[in-house]
Motif scaffolding. Structure first.
Motif, PDB file in Angstrom:
ATOM      1  N   SER A  53      27.681  61.841  28.099  1.00 56.43           N
ATOM      2  CA  SER A  53      28.688  62.653  28.792  1.00 56.43           C
ATOM      3  C   SER A  53      29.976  62.695  27.970  1.00 56.43           C
ATOM      4  CB  SER A  53      28.982  62.071  30.174  1.00 56.43           C
ATOM      5  OG  SER A  53      27.814  62.081  30.981  1.00 56.43           O
ATOM      6  N   PRO A  54      30.579  63.884  27.846  1.00 55.55           N
ATOM      7  CA  PRO A  54      31.829  63.985  27.082  1.00 55.55           C
ATOM      8  C   PRO A  54      32.957  63.207  27.761  1.00 55.55           C
ATOM      9  CG  PRO A  54      30.836  66.148  27.428  1.00 55.55           C
ATOM     10  CD  PRO A  54      30.112  65.192  28.314  1.00 55.55           C
ATOM     11  N   TYR A  55      33.846  62.672  26.966  1.00 56.54           N
ATOM     12  CA  TYR A  55      35.045  62.033  27.492  1.00 56.54           C
ATOM     13  C   TYR A  55      36.128  62.138  26.421  1.00 56.54           C
ATOM     14  CZ  TYR A  55      34.032  57.925  24.569  1.00 56.54           C
ATOM     15  OH  TYR A  55      33.803  57.088  23.509  1.00 56.54           O
ATOM     16  N   SER A  56      37.329  61.752  26.745  1.00 54.35           N
ATOM     17  CA  SER A  56      38.431  61.841  25.776  1.00 54.35           C
ATOM     18  C   SER A  56      39.325  60.618  25.880  1.00 54.35           C
ATOM     19  CB  SER A  56      39.256  63.110  26.009  1.00 54.35           C
ATOM     20  OG  SER A  56      39.853  63.105  27.292  1.00 54.35           O
ATOM     21  N   ASP A  57      39.866  60.232  24.749  1.00 56.53           N
ATOM     22  CA  ASP A  57      40.903  59.206  24.686  1.00 56.53           C
ATOM     23  C   ASP A  57      42.247  59.914  24.591  1.00 56.53           C
ATOM     24  OD1 ASP A  57      39.009  57.157  24.664  1.00 56.53           O
ATOM     25  OD2 ASP A  57      38.794  57.275  22.480  1.00 56.53           O
ATOM     26  N   PHE A  77      55.045  63.973  24.113  1.00 53.20           N
ATOM     27  CA  PHE A  77      54.081  64.018  23.022  1.00 53.20           C
ATOM     28  C   PHE A  77      52.722  63.639  23.586  1.00 53.20           C
ATOM     29  CE2 PHE A  77      51.482  61.812  19.877  1.00 53.20           C
ATOM     30  CZ  PHE A  77      51.358  62.820  18.927  1.00 53.20           C
ATOM     31  N   VAL A  78      51.678  64.392  23.197  1.00 50.62           N
ATOM     32  CA  VAL A  78      50.332  64.158  23.708  1.00 50.62           C
ATOM     33  C   VAL A  78      49.357  64.130  22.537  1.00 50.62           C
ATOM     34  CG1 VAL A  78      48.460  65.042  25.142  1.00 50.62           C
ATOM     35  CG2 VAL A  78      50.817  65.244  25.921  1.00 50.62           C
ATOM     36  N   HIS A  79      48.471  63.143  22.535  1.00 53.85           N
ATOM     37  CA  HIS A  79      47.361  63.085  21.591  1.00 53.85           C
ATOM     38  C   HIS A  79      46.079  62.922  22.392  1.00 53.85           C
ATOM     39  CE1 HIS A  79      44.736  61.931  18.263  1.00 53.85           C
ATOM     40  NE2 HIS A  79      44.350  60.897  18.998  1.00 53.85           N
ATOM     41  N   VAL A  80      45.123  63.833  22.154  1.00 52.74           N
ATOM     42  CA  VAL A  80      43.852  63.786  22.865  1.00 52.74           C
ATOM     43  C   VAL A  80      42.721  63.867  21.846  1.00 52.74           C
ATOM     44  CG1 VAL A  80      42.391  64.837  24.625  1.00 52.74           C
ATOM     45  CG2 VAL A  80      44.880  64.940  24.862  1.00 52.74           C
ATOM     46  N   HIS A  81      41.793  62.911  21.914  1.00 48.06           N
ATOM     47  CA  HIS A  81      40.612  62.911  21.049  1.00 48.06           C
ATOM     48  C   HIS A  81      39.383  63.025  21.940  1.00 48.06           C
ATOM     49  CE1 HIS A  81      37.993  60.689  17.816  1.00 48.06           C
ATOM     50  NE2 HIS A  81      37.640  61.951  17.991  1.00 48.06           N
ATOM     51  N   GLY A  82      38.743  64.200  21.930  1.00 50.88           N
ATOM     52  CA  GLY A  82      37.550  64.413  22.731  1.00 50.88           C
ATOM     53  C   GLY A  82      36.299  63.991  21.975  1.00 50.88           C
ATOM     54  N   LYS A  83      35.378  63.345  22.676  1.00 52.66           N
ATOM     55  CA  LYS A  83      34.168  62.820  22.042  1.00 52.66           C
ATOM     56  C   LYS A  83      32.927  63.242  22.823  1.00 52.66           C
ATOM     57  CE  LYS A  83      36.704  58.691  20.485  1.00 52.66           C
ATOM     58  NZ  LYS A  83      36.783  57.208  20.537  1.00 52.66           N
ATOM     59  N   HIS A  84      31.806  63.307  22.103  1.00 55.07           N
ATOM     60  CA  HIS A  84      30.487  63.595  22.680  1.00 55.07           C
ATOM     61  C   HIS A  84      30.414  64.975  23.343  1.00 55.07           C
ATOM     62  CE1 HIS A  84      29.227  59.589  21.682  1.00 55.07           C
ATOM     63  NE2 HIS A  84      30.192  59.059  22.406  1.00 55.07           N
ATOM     64  N   THR A 114      25.120  65.663  21.486  1.00 52.76           N
ATOM     65  CA  THR A 114      26.484  65.442  21.992  1.00 52.76           C
ATOM     66  C   THR A 114      27.295  64.671  20.954  1.00 52.76           C
ATOM     67  OG1 THR A 114      25.682  63.478  23.165  1.00 52.76           O
ATOM     68  CG2 THR A 114      25.828  65.533  24.416  1.00 52.76           C
ATOM     69  N   THR A 115      27.391  65.250  19.774  1.00 52.60           N
ATOM     70  CA  THR A 115      28.119  64.604  18.673  1.00 52.60           C
ATOM     71  C   THR A 115      29.374  65.374  18.278  1.00 52.60           C
ATOM     72  OG1 THR A 115      26.682  65.765  17.107  1.00 52.60           O
ATOM     73  CG2 THR A 115      26.047  63.524  17.734  1.00 52.60           C
ATOM     74  N   GLY A 116      29.708  66.433  19.016  1.00 50.54           N
ATOM     75  CA  GLY A 116      30.893  67.212  18.690  1.00 50.54           C
ATOM     76  C   GLY A 116      32.173  66.496  19.087  1.00 50.54           C
TER      77      GLY A 116
END
Length: 337
Positions: A53-57, A77-84, A114-116
């Motif tokens: 399942s996709p999630y983000s830090d 300031f916002v930093h978002v790293h989406g995974k899977h 789900t590697t994007g």
């Protein structure tokens, strides 16, 4: 003929020859009007059970301060790293050296891997004048960068894949580009100004102005250079040349890949629109009101292109192919009771 007389009925040999698609003028020759089409390779999709399942830090921090005159300043300031994130991946792609697919008889054989990944970094600055003296104003500015390693989810769709299946991450990480006004497009600068002013005789005037800098689109060769069955191939970029000649087709063959990054095309200009609204309320009874509304969208009729051709073989290469709505006016009435 047997002995100079006709053979009795039923004696002798008769053969029937059927010629399919006979040629002309020689019926035994090839027919130039018939094209032999080879049987297409089978394609398929499957699940390997490794989907996640996709999630983000996310990390964010901000600062707010009250200013004189009912003004307020806010910065975030916002930093978002989406995974899977899902993306179709061809596990039967041709070998980049030999050009041979591992599983014979099949072409595209993919699963939704789900590697994007996605990356978003932004600085928000907002100046707000809170409602006082019959008016309010909000000015927002965003400085941002959006990147991803994604492509369309339908593997049989044009462009639904990386340029090279053997290097789907390093070569495909690029500024995000999708169609329309989607929020995940890369737009380095965005400005929004909106306000409200109460006027005499019960009139109310409001407006919103939006601008964002040119977005991205992909530039391709318009053909399948590496023979993987997906039209995501990109050209080489030659900085020594000018104009369209800078984009050079790298040729065909196993493993052929252009050096141009994904989504290297940039709109020729940014997007800007001013929308206005004028309204007036009429009190009919104690708890009944009628409001007449006039609204204008893109009131200056600014031409905002929404799509550009990235195919180097197209006569419209690097030219706009579609635009957002022109000026529109609408009138309405609202009755509250």
């Amino acid at each position: 003929i047997i002995g100079g007389a006709p053979a009795p009925y039923g004696i002798g040999v008769r053969s029937i020859t059927t010629i399919n698609n006979p040629g002309y003028p020689d019926p035994n020759g090839p027919n130039p009007n018939v094209t032999t089409i080879s049987k297409p390779l089978k394609t398929g999709a499957y699940s390997d059970g490794t989907e996640q399942s996709p999630y983000s830090d996310q990390v964010s921090f901000g600062y707010s301060r009250q200013l004189p005159g009912n003004f307020a300043l806010t910065t975030d300031f916002v930093h978002v790293h989406g995974k899977h994130y899902p993306r179709p991946f061809d596990h039967n792609a041709p070998d980049p050296v030999t050009g041979v697919r591992p599983i014979a008889g099949y072409g595209l054989l993919y699963n939704y891997s789900t590697t994007g990944q996605t990356w978003y970094d932004a600085l928000f600055v907002t100046i707000e004048k809170r409602f006082s003296r019959g008016n309010q104003v909000l000015v927002s500015y965003t400085l941002s960068k959006t990147q991803d390693t994604l492509w369309p989810l339908f593997a049989t769709q044009t462009g639904a894949g990386p340029q090279s299946w053997s290097n789907p991450d390093n070569a495909e990480k690029a500024y995000s580009a999708t169609s329309g006004l989607n929020a995940d497009d890369h737009e380095p600068n965005r400005v929004t100004v909106n306000g409200l002013q109460k006027l005499p005789f019960g009139f109310q005037f409001a407006g919103i102005y939006t601008y964002f800098s040119p977005r991205r689109y992909n530039i391709t060769t318009g053909r399948d250079n590496n023979g993987d069955g997906v039209l995501s191939d990109r050209p080489n970029f030659d900085a020594s040349k000018t104009g369209n000649a800078r984009y050079v087709d790298p040729g065909v063959g196993p493993g052929v890949a252009g050096n141009l990054p994904r989504n290297a095309g940039i709109w020729s200009k940014g997007y800007q629109v001013l929308n206005l609204r004028l309204s007036k309320q009429f009190k009919i009874k104690e708890k009944a009101r009628l409001e007449l509304i006039m609204e204008g969208f893109n009131v200056f009729n600014h031409v905002n292109f929404s799509s550009f051709s990235g195919n180097i073989r197209s006569s419209l290469f690097l030219q706009p192919t579609a635009a957002f709505d022109p000026r529109q006016l609408q009138f309405g009435a609202k009755f509250d009771f």
